[in-house]
Design a protein around this motif. Structure first.
Motif, PDB file in Angstrom:
ATOM      1  N   LEU A   1      -7.495   2.568  -3.672  1.00  0.00           N
ATOM      2  CA  LEU A   1      -8.002   1.739  -2.604  1.00  0.00           C
ATOM      3  C   LEU A   1      -8.687   2.613  -1.551  1.00  0.00           C
ATOM      4  CD1 LEU A   1      -7.791  -0.938  -1.152  1.00  0.00           C
ATOM      5  CD2 LEU A   1      -5.771  -0.139  -0.049  1.00  0.00           C
ATOM      6  N   THR A   2     -10.003   2.163  -1.331  1.00  0.00           N
ATOM      7  CA  THR A   2     -10.709   2.923  -0.310  1.00  0.00           C
ATOM      8  C   THR A   2     -10.054   2.496   1.066  1.00  0.00           C
ATOM      9  OG1 THR A   2     -12.455   1.089   0.101  1.00  0.00           O
ATOM     10  CG2 THR A   2     -12.668   2.996  -1.899  1.00  0.00           C
ATOM     11  N   ALA A   3     -10.102   3.524   2.008  1.00  0.00           N
ATOM     12  CA  ALA A   3      -9.483   3.675   3.234  1.00  0.00           C
ATOM     13  C   ALA A   3     -10.490   4.348   4.179  1.00  0.00           C
ATOM     14  CB  ALA A   3      -7.918   3.899   3.154  1.00  0.00           C
ATOM     15  N   GLU A   4     -10.021   4.673   5.471  1.00  0.00           N
ATOM     16  CA  GLU A   4     -10.711   5.281   6.617  1.00  0.00           C
ATOM     17  C   GLU A   4      -9.279   6.197   6.620  1.00  0.00           C
ATOM     18  OE1 GLU A   4     -12.400   3.610  10.028  1.00  0.00           O
ATOM     19  OE2 GLU A   4     -13.060   1.941   8.845  1.00  0.00           O
TER      20      GLU A   4
ATOM     21  N   LYS B   1      -2.994   0.380  -4.026  1.00  0.00           N
ATOM     22  CA  LYS B   1      -2.548  -0.779  -3.788  1.00  0.00           C
ATOM     23  C   LYS B   1      -2.116  -1.377  -5.173  1.00  0.00           C
ATOM     24  CE  LYS B   1      -3.420  -5.376  -1.651  1.00  0.00           C
ATOM     25  NZ  LYS B   1      -4.343  -6.203  -0.559  1.00  0.00           N
TER      26      LYS B   1
ATOM     27  N   THR C   1      -3.731  -0.212  10.213  1.00  0.00           N
ATOM     28  CA  THR C   1      -3.887   1.527  10.379  1.00  0.00           C
ATOM     29  C   THR C   1      -2.441   1.690  10.277  1.00  0.00           C
ATOM     30  OG1 THR C   1      -5.819   1.676  11.741  1.00  0.00           O
ATOM     31  CG2 THR C   1      -4.427   3.366  11.561  1.00  0.00           C
TER      32      THR C   1
ATOM     33  N   LYS D   1      -6.240   3.812   7.595  1.00  0.00           N
ATOM     34  CA  LYS D   1      -6.694   2.491   7.963  1.00  0.00           C
ATOM     35  C   LYS D   1      -7.236   1.769   6.401  1.00  0.00           C
ATOM     36  CE  LYS D   1      -9.670  -0.619  10.702  1.00  0.00           C
ATOM     37  NZ  LYS D   1     -10.804  -0.701  11.630  1.00  0.00           N
ATOM     38  N   SER D   2      -6.659   0.716   6.042  1.00  0.00           N
ATOM     39  CA  SER D   2      -7.150  -0.160   5.157  1.00  0.00           C
ATOM     40  C   SER D   2      -7.153  -1.616   5.419  1.00  0.00           C
ATOM     41  CB  SER D   2      -6.240   0.056   3.754  1.00  0.00           C
ATOM     42  OG  SER D   2      -4.884  -0.267   3.984  1.00  0.00           O
TER      43      SER D   2
ATOM     44  N   GLN E   1     -14.205  11.601   1.285  1.00  0.00           N
ATOM     45  CA  GLN E   1     -13.808  10.824   0.032  1.00  0.00           C
ATOM     46  C   GLN E   1     -14.600  11.379  -0.982  1.00  0.00           C
ATOM     47  OE1 GLN E   1     -14.097   6.618   0.780  1.00  0.00           O
ATOM     48  NE2 GLN E   1     -15.100   6.484  -1.351  1.00  0.00           N
TER      49      GLN E   1
ATOM     50  N   VAL F   1       0.993  -1.221   0.057  1.00  0.00           N
ATOM     51  CA  VAL F   1       0.115  -0.028  -0.103  1.00  0.00           C
ATOM     52  C   VAL F   1       0.708   1.229  -0.072  1.00  0.00           C
ATOM     53  CG1 VAL F   1      -1.568   1.315   1.495  1.00  0.00           C
ATOM     54  CG2 VAL F   1      -1.996  -1.202   1.298  1.00  0.00           C
TER      55      VAL F   1
ATOM     56  N   VAL G   1      -4.795   6.705  -1.535  1.00  0.00           N
ATOM     57  CA  VAL G   1      -4.103   5.438  -1.133  1.00  0.00           C
ATOM     58  C   VAL G   1      -4.253   4.341  -2.483  1.00  0.00           C
ATOM     59  CG1 VAL G   1      -4.484   3.605   0.290  1.00  0.00           C
ATOM     60  CG2 VAL G   1      -5.023   5.921   1.068  1.00  0.00           C
TER      61      VAL G   1
END
Length: 144
Positions: free
Chosen positions: A76-79, A71, A131, A126-127, A98, A34, A69
């Motif tokens: 990539l979706t993440a928090e 990958k 984290t 965080k993915s 987002q 990532v 982010v």
């Protein structure tokens, strides 16, 4: 919204091509497979249309932080959350939103820039179940 994604992608990629250009502040961190790209700039760099489409306030006293982010080179979706601290250790929470469009995912947040100073950023990404935290300093300037 397509122009917003294009602008943010261009900001990340063009600055990535000039990775040594600290003035623009684009950086990246790699955590396994990532990669997190991040940069910060004054909101006056956004056109009024782009700022409006992103729901951002365009002001000489507002900064923007942009995080993406990836990958294996794909969005990539993440928090994403974080804080920015001034030299007196006063902290402001960064409320990321987002933006997803045409295969691109960005996280943007705003923060106040009242005077020239160096700020300390802490960004948590965080993915999946992991984290990762990024800490960096950036000298900021109010816009024109």
């Amino acid at each position: 919204m397509g122009r917003l994604a294009l602008f943010l992608l261009t900001a990340c990629l063009s600055v990535t091509a000039m990775a040594a250009d600290v003035i623009k502040g684009e950086r990246q961190e790699t955590f396994g497979d990532v990669t997190v790209h991040y940069n910060t700039f004054n909101s006056t760099f956004l056109t009024p249309d782009i700022a409006k489409a992103a729901g951002l306030t365009r002001s000489k006293n507002q900064g923007v932080i942009n995080v993406s982010v990836l990958k294996d080179g794909k969005p990539l979706t993440a928090e994403v959350n974080g804080t920015v601290k001034d030299l007196t250790s006063q902290s402001v929470s960064l409320k990321f939103k987002q933006i997803t469009e045409q295969g691109a995912v960005y996280y943007i947040a705003q923060y106040p820039v009242d005077q020239q100073e160096t700020r300390t950023f802490q960004i948590n990404v965080k993915s999946g179940d992991k984290t990762n935290t990024i800490n960096f300093n950036q000298e900021l300037f109010p816009g024109e």
